[in-house]
Design a protein around this motif. Structure first.
Motif, PDB file in Angstrom:
ATOM      1  N   PRO A 112      48.972  33.465  52.502  1.00  0.00           N
ATOM      2  CA  PRO A 112      47.661  32.930  52.882  1.00  0.00           C
ATOM      3  C   PRO A 112      46.496  33.687  52.266  1.00  0.00           C
ATOM      4  N   ARG A 113      46.757  34.859  51.671  1.00  0.00           N
ATOM      5  CA  ARG A 113      45.655  35.690  51.178  1.00  0.00           C
ATOM      6  C   ARG A 113      46.056  36.356  49.870  1.00  0.00           C
ATOM      7  N   HIS A 114      45.121  36.377  48.927  1.00  0.00           N
ATOM      8  CA  HIS A 114      45.343  37.034  47.641  1.00  0.00           C
ATOM      9  C   HIS A 114      44.207  38.005  47.372  1.00  0.00           C
ATOM     10  N   ALA A 115      44.550  39.186  46.885  1.00  0.00           N
ATOM     11  CA  ALA A 115      43.549  40.193  46.540  1.00  0.00           C
ATOM     12  C   ALA A 115      43.486  40.337  45.021  1.00  0.00           C
ATOM     13  N   VAL A 116      42.261  40.354  44.500  1.00  0.00           N
ATOM     14  CA  VAL A 116      42.040  40.486  43.059  1.00  0.00           C
ATOM     15  C   VAL A 116      41.115  41.673  42.820  1.00  0.00           C
ATOM     16  N   ALA A 117      41.542  42.605  41.972  1.00  0.00           N
ATOM     17  CA  ALA A 117      40.701  43.734  41.581  1.00  0.00           C
ATOM     18  C   ALA A 117      39.883  43.334  40.362  1.00  0.00           C
ATOM     19  N   LEU A 118      38.572  43.353  40.503  1.00  0.00           N
ATOM     20  CA  LEU A 118      37.659  42.957  39.436  1.00  0.00           C
ATOM     21  C   LEU A 118      36.965  44.201  38.882  1.00  0.00           C
ATOM     22  N   LEU A 119      37.240  44.501  37.629  1.00  0.00           N
ATOM     23  CA  LEU A 119      36.642  45.662  36.974  1.00  0.00           C
ATOM     24  C   LEU A 119      35.835  45.191  35.769  1.00  0.00           C
ATOM     25  N   SER A 120      34.766  45.914  35.449  1.00  0.00           N
ATOM     26  CA  SER A 120      33.968  45.512  34.303  1.00  0.00           C
ATOM     27  C   SER A 120      33.295  46.721  33.680  1.00  0.00           C
ATOM     28  N   ASP A 121      33.013  46.604  32.401  1.00  0.00           N
ATOM     29  CA  ASP A 121      32.203  47.576  31.662  1.00  0.00           C
ATOM     30  C   ASP A 121      32.644  49.024  31.857  1.00  0.00           C
ATOM     31  N   PRO A 122      33.908  49.345  31.582  1.00  0.00           N
ATOM     32  CA  PRO A 122      34.296  50.755  31.648  1.00  0.00           C
ATOM     33  C   PRO A 122      33.787  51.564  30.449  1.00  0.00           C
ATOM     34  N   HIS A 123      33.510  50.891  29.320  1.00  0.00           N
ATOM     35  CA  HIS A 123      32.981  51.572  28.128  1.00  0.00           C
ATOM     36  C   HIS A 123      33.763  52.851  27.834  1.00  0.00           C
ATOM     37  N   LEU A 124      35.037  52.638  27.471  1.00  0.00           N
ATOM     38  CA  LEU A 124      35.954  53.756  27.295  1.00  0.00           C
ATOM     39  C   LEU A 124      35.784  54.446  25.943  1.00  0.00           C
ATOM     40  N   GLN A 158      47.381  49.806  46.168  1.00  0.00           N
ATOM     41  CA  GLN A 158      46.890  48.642  46.910  1.00  0.00           C
ATOM     42  C   GLN A 158      47.656  47.358  46.581  1.00  0.00           C
ATOM     43  N   LYS A 159      48.302  47.316  45.414  1.00  0.00           N
ATOM     44  CA  LYS A 159      49.116  46.181  44.980  1.00  0.00           C
ATOM     45  C   LYS A 159      48.338  44.859  44.986  1.00  0.00           C
ATOM     46  N   PRO A 160      47.257  44.758  44.212  1.00  0.00           N
ATOM     47  CA  PRO A 160      46.539  43.482  44.134  1.00  0.00           C
ATOM     48  C   PRO A 160      47.381  42.425  43.436  1.00  0.00           C
ATOM     49  N   ASP A 161      47.050  41.168  43.696  1.00  0.00           N
ATOM     50  CA  ASP A 161      47.777  40.065  43.067  1.00  0.00           C
ATOM     51  C   ASP A 161      47.333  39.843  41.623  1.00  0.00           C
ATOM     52  N   ALA A 231      41.416  35.573  23.848  1.00  0.00           N
ATOM     53  CA  ALA A 231      40.076  35.738  24.416  1.00  0.00           C
ATOM     54  C   ALA A 231      39.782  34.622  25.413  1.00  0.00           C
ATOM     55  N   ARG A 232      40.633  33.574  25.417  1.00  0.00           N
ATOM     56  CA  ARG A 232      40.475  32.437  26.340  1.00  0.00           C
ATOM     57  C   ARG A 232      41.826  32.161  26.977  1.00  0.00           C
ATOM     58  N   GLN A 233      41.849  32.022  28.274  1.00  0.00           N
ATOM     59  CA  GLN A 233      43.122  31.841  28.966  1.00  0.00           C
ATOM     60  C   GLN A 233      42.901  31.178  30.322  1.00  0.00           C
ATOM     61  N   VAL A 234      43.974  30.604  30.833  1.00  0.00           N
ATOM     62  CA  VAL A 234      43.976  29.953  32.154  1.00  0.00           C
ATOM     63  C   VAL A 234      45.083  30.583  32.976  1.00  0.00           C
ATOM     64  N   LEU A 235      44.846  30.722  34.274  1.00  0.00           N
ATOM     65  CA  LEU A 235      45.925  31.094  35.189  1.00  0.00           C
ATOM     66  C   LEU A 235      45.635  30.470  36.550  1.00  0.00           C
ATOM     67  N   PHE A 236      46.692  30.284  37.331  1.00  0.00           N
ATOM     68  CA  PHE A 236      46.566  29.714  38.672  1.00  0.00           C
ATOM     69  C   PHE A 236      46.862  30.801  39.691  1.00  0.00           C
ATOM     70  N   LEU A 237      45.950  30.944  40.660  1.00  0.00           N
ATOM     71  CA  LEU A 237      46.119  31.967  41.690  1.00  0.00           C
ATOM     72  C   LEU A 237      45.306  31.578  42.919  1.00  0.00           C
ATOM     73  N   GLY A 238      45.927  31.735  44.097  1.00  0.00           N
ATOM     74  CA  GLY A 238      45.203  31.501  45.340  1.00  0.00           C
ATOM     75  C   GLY A 238      44.708  30.081  45.521  1.00  0.00           C
ATOM     76  N   GLY A 239      45.434  29.121  44.993  1.00  0.00           N
ATOM     77  CA  GLY A 239      45.022  27.729  45.128  1.00  0.00           C
ATOM     78  C   GLY A 239      43.919  27.315  44.181  1.00  0.00           C
ATOM     79  N   ALA A 240      43.555  28.180  43.234  1.00  0.00           N
ATOM     80  CA  ALA A 240      42.480  27.888  42.290  1.00  0.00           C
ATOM     81  C   ALA A 240      42.969  28.073  40.857  1.00  0.00           C
TER      82      ALA A 240
END
Length: 412
Positions: A112-124, A158-161, A231-240
């Motif tokens: 019933p629940r999915h967790a997604v870790a969203l990271l951006s701009d680490p500039h490594l 944390q084991k995100p989906d 650079a372009r991709q599709v995936l299905f997760l959490g009903g979306a």
């Protein structure tokens, strides 16, 4: 003495020689390759509805489980499992390796629940992949990757989906020669591999090379594809359905000089349309690209004559930092339920709702892992934003998926 040729014969010979010269000097077309394969379910039976793309086209596996598309050697081919199935461990291939694939999918456990870790701009960056125009952090060259490894360890616990990085993995891969970009992109690929699977990434303006001598100015994705795939991709997760793409199109500033403005290029617009045609109309969408569609920080796009938010330069902040192709993207989403448009680039977390006639759009701007380029908080005058990342939760409800977000501050 050799007899003179008739006039028509001389003309024919001259035309033939000219045509041969034109053919010799013209660039040869890229050789076509066929990406093909068979998709099977857990029981070994053919599976329809898997999506396969080379960044231009999007095809679906047929009822017999088979798919095929014609592509080119410089492309990569990505695979998207249908709803209800887990993505395979390997999900993209260079076009030259994408013939005769056989993919057997496992069922994704219902939850019933999915967790997604969203990271951006680490500039490594590190000592082996230094920057050209940025100084090393006060903590030394190893600070960025050291911090990133700690984040990856926390996320593994944390084991995100899903882990998703929305661009600018490199500090300045857009600068210098190809060897500089190669070094920083190799570091970026190493960083993505440290995240718990499944992990996906899309490019930012510091992750690509710009071809400013082209007409119009263009973006070169070749080194990105080499290290991180599509650079372009599709995936299905959490009903979306999640659609990830590059909106890094090059434009011109007020002085007519090439500049990163934020713009979905023509090829990516065509890809979006093709991908949406393969996704049922009733499926909710999550969009993710590096540049925002609109921003509470820089105003709306375009800046009008009486716009309340203005900038000193003629181009305006809003013209630089917001996707200029938004008026062309909105019609593609007509009749669709958009759960969120997720973006990075601004190094500042913020959320807003656009109440369009076709329904509300939730815009989620992410913080930067690096804050102010590893120098502390990102500040806009007296307003400051801490380094961090976001945990997004999708919860299934009778009304459809619900989104909740939580900010996680990063210390370094």
């Amino acid at each position: 003495m050799k007899p003179a040729q008739p006039l028509y014969a001389r003309l024919r010979a001259a035309l033939g020689a000219g045509l041969a010269l034109v053919l010799l000097l013209s660039p040869l077309p890229a050789l076509a390759l066929s990406a093909s394969g068979l998709v099977l379910g857990p029981d070994g039976q053919p599976l329809a509805g898997a999506l396969v793309s080379d960044g231009r086209q999007v095809v679906a596996s047929a009822p017999d489980g088979r798919f095929s598309l014609e592509t080119e050697p410089d492309r990569v081919v990505s695979f998207c499992a249908p709803p209800g199935y887990a993505p395979p461990q390997r999900w993209w291939w260079p076009a030259s390796e994408a013939a005769g694939l056989e993919l057997k999918l496992a069922a994704a456990p219902a939850q019933p629940r999915h967790a997604v870790a969203l990271l951006s701009d680490p500039h490594l960056m590190d000592a082996q992949a230094p920057t050209r125009h940025y100084p090393p952090p006060p903590g030394g060259w190893d600070l960025p990757l050291k911090t990133w490894r700690r984040i990856a360890g926390d996320l593994a616990a944390q084991k995100p989906d899903l882990c998703l990085v929305t661009g600018d993995l490199c500090m300045d891969g857009d600068q210098g020669g190809p060897e500089h970009t190669q070094g920083q992109m190799a570091l970026a690929a190493q960083a993505v591999a440290l995240l718990p699977a499944p992990a996906r990434a899309l490019p930012g303006n510091h992750d690509v090379r710009y071809q400013d001598d082209a007409s119009p100015p263009a973006v070169d994705l070749a080194i990105w594809r080499q290290h991180l795939g599509p650079a372009r991709q599709v995936l299905f997760l959490g009903g979306a359905a999640w659609l990830l793409w590059d909106n890094l199109g090059r434009g011109l500033d007020g002085q007519g000089k090439p500049r990163s403005l934020g713009q979905t290029p023509e090829e990516a617009l065509a890809w979006l349309e093709a991908a949406l045609a393969r996704i049922p109309q009733e499926t909710p969408l999550v969009l993710a690209a590096h540049y925002p569609p609109a921003s509470t920080l820089v105003g709306s796009n375009p800046l009008g004559r009486h716009q309340l938010v203005k900038a000193d330069s003629k181009s305006g902040l809003g013209l630089r930092d917001v996707d200029q192709a938004l008026p062309r993207i909105v019609p593609l989403l007509k009749g669709r339920k958009l759960l969120a448009w997720i973006h990075g680039h601004e190094h500042a977390p913020h959320e807003s709702i656009l109440h369009l006639r076709q329904g509300p759009w939730h815009i989620l701007g992410l913080p930067a892992v690096c804050g102010r380029w590893w120098l502390g908080d990102r500040d806009f005058g007296d307003v400051a934003f801490a380094p961090g990342y976001t945990i997004l939760t999708l919860t299934t409800t009778p009304q459809g998926p619900r989104l909740d977000s939580r900010l996680v501050e990063v210390k370094f």
